[in-house]
Design an enzyme around this catalytic site. Structure first.
Site, PDB file in Angstrom:
ATOM      1  N   HIS A 197      -2.820   7.221   2.823  1.00 18.07           N
ATOM      2  CA  HIS A 197      -3.332   5.964   2.279  1.00 18.07           C
ATOM      3  C   HIS A 197      -4.668   5.641   2.951  1.00 18.07           C
ATOM      4  O   HIS A 197      -4.838   5.864   4.158  1.00 18.07           O
ATOM      5  CB  HIS A 197      -2.310   4.853   2.542  1.00 18.07           C
ATOM      6  CG  HIS A 197      -2.847   3.483   2.338  1.00 18.07           C
ATOM      7  ND1 HIS A 197      -3.521   3.124   1.195  1.00 18.07           N
ATOM      8  CD2 HIS A 197      -2.837   2.375   3.143  1.00 18.07           C
ATOM      9  CE1 HIS A 197      -3.892   1.856   1.301  1.00 18.07           C
ATOM     10  NE2 HIS A 197      -3.491   1.384   2.473  1.00 18.07           N
ATOM     11  N   CYS A 257       0.826  -1.214   0.000  1.00 18.38           N
ATOM     12  CA  CYS A 257       0.000   0.000   0.000  1.00 18.38           C
ATOM     13  C   CYS A 257       0.863   1.269   0.000  1.00 18.38           C
ATOM     14  O   CYS A 257       0.344   2.369  -0.168  1.00 18.38           O
ATOM     15  CB  CYS A 257      -0.927   0.014   1.198  1.00 18.38           C
ATOM     16  SG  CYS A 257      -2.015  -1.414   1.253  1.00 18.38           S
ATOM     17  N   ASN A 280     -10.165   0.095   0.594  1.00 20.89           N
ATOM     18  CA  ASN A 280      -8.706   0.208   0.601  1.00 20.89           C
ATOM     19  C   ASN A 280      -8.189  -0.408  -0.701  1.00 20.89           C
ATOM     20  O   ASN A 280      -8.285  -1.626  -0.881  1.00 20.89           O
ATOM     21  CB  ASN A 280      -8.171  -0.539   1.837  1.00 20.89           C
ATOM     22  CG  ASN A 280      -6.654  -0.578   1.893  1.00 20.89           C
ATOM     23  OD1 ASN A 280      -5.971  -0.330   0.900  1.00 20.89           O
ATOM     24  ND2 ASN A 280      -6.125  -0.924   3.053  1.00 20.89           N
TER      25      ASN A 280
END
Ligand code: COA
Length: 352
Positions: free
Chosen positions: A269, A122, A300
């Site tokens: 993020h 990520c 996500n």
């Protein structure tokens, strides 16, 4: 001794255009809970997610990456023949060979350019932005197309309470190039391999193949081997994030020469809305600073989450092109990468 040439370097770089692609299929918490032992309320309260996008029909990682890249090129106004490098930040391209970036470059009519994948979970977009900016500063390419794209659903176990409710699919991209004023600070990045097992595939490729071979020709009653899936020890990652990320954010401000009062937008993020609110509070950013909350309806999306969130803020007017933003990606590795940036202009061709 011969004299070996060096590239002509430049100092100032910026994100010149942004584009994104959101898969067609919207999946609600209610739908996720048809197979997951959870409730829509628990998911929203603990993660901030109400809906996420999952690929369907003809959509693939390659197609959504190319769609986001195409929009970023069009929105930047840069002639694609000037783009010398394509970086595909992803952890969900399904073959190690060939990797994805050359195929996406071909789809975008840029066959022949330098093209490589960058895998950093990520944190991938933050790593990619640092590499893109430095390639341009070093004179290796004049313009770079950076795409963060993920189809997290291909490795998702829909019954796993640690991951099934969080992840989604999507792609976001930026064109990075030279600019009059600098729009990308030095990158602050790092990793913690000691804690890498907190986010990992449940088996590696070799173990998976060995298991599959062992099962060939065995009793049909033997339970078939399942998918290779992602597992995450959420509370362990949360604890790591609480210690590591505030330090990373302070260092990003320090190396950028920008003080926290100058930050107009915060785009972390999109892992968990609670982590993001905590980071904003701990850093002492003013209450009225907009914080990206694309996780609510996009989930996500790993390396795609920062450009997707940035695009959403620019399209809805929560943020404006030219504003100063603080970015921070983090996740598998465990790793992180962040910068202070000037936001690109709002896209003429939005993703929604
Ligand atoms: N649905 C319903 N209940 C759940 C659940 C789910 N999906 N997952 C766990 N629970 C329950 C647990 O059984 C536990 O119940 P108990 O108190 O009765 O024992 C309770 O909820 C708390 O469990 P916990 O695992 O501590 O949940 P959490 O509050 O930490 O939330 C995450 C889980 C994954 C949402 C959270 O840890 C997280 O977001 N972590 C960080 C992820 C991250 O940043 N990743 C990096 C980038 S990918």
């Amino acid at each position: 001794m011969v004299s070996i040439a060096v590239n002509k370097s430049r100092e100032n770089v910026a994100m010149l255009g942004i584009g994104a692609y959101r898969p067609q299929r919207l999946v609600s918490n209610e739908e996720v809970c048809e197979v997951l032992d959870s409730t829509p309320e628990w998911i929203f309260e603990r993660t901030g997610v109400r809906n996420r996008r999952w690929i369907s029909g003809d959509e693939t990682l390659q197609s959504i990456a190319a769609a986001a890249g195409e929009r970023a090129i069009v929105n930047s106004g840069i002639d694609r023949s000037k783009i010398g490098t394509l970086i595909l930040a992803t952890s969900s391209w399904l073959t190690l060979t060939p990797h994805g970036a050359p195929k996406v470059a071909h789809d975008l009519g840029m066959n022949g350019i330098a093209a490589f994948d960058l895998t950093s979970g990520c944190g991938g977009f933050g790593y990619g932005l640092g590499v893109a900016a430095d390639l341009i500063r070093a004179g290796s390419s004049e313009y770079v197309l950076l795409i963060g794209a993920e189809t997290m659903t291909v490795g998702l176990d829909p019954t796993d309470r640690g991951t099934a409710m969080i992840f989604g699919d999507g792609a976001g991209a930026v064109v990075v190039g030279p600019s009059a004023d600098n729009g990308i600070s030095p990158t602050v990045w790092g990793s913690d391999g000691k804690n890498a097992s907190a986010i990992e595939q449940d088996v590696d490729f070799l173990e998976y193949m060995q298991k599959a071979q062992t099962m060939q020709g065995t009793d049909p009653a033997v339970e078939p081997i399942g998918r290779m899936s992602l597992r995450m020890e959420g509370p362990r990652v949360f604890r790591w994030a609480a210690v590591t990320l505030p330090r990373a954010l302070s260092t990003a401000l320090e190396v950028s020469g920008v003080c926290k009062e100058d930050i107009e937008v915060f785009i972390p993020h999109q892992a968990n809305a609670r982590i993001n609110d905590l980071m904003k509070k701990n850093l002492g950013l003013a209450d009225d600073i907009p914080v990206a909350n694309d996780i609510e309806n996009t989930g996500n999306t790993s390396a795609a989450s920062i450009p997707l969130a940035m695009e959403e803020m620019l399209v809805t007017g929560k943020a404006k092109g030219g504003q100063t933003a603080l970015l921070l990606g983090f996740g598998a590795g465990l790793s992180y990468a962040g910068q202070v940036v000037t936001l690109p202009p709002a896209p003429d061709e939005p993703s929604f």
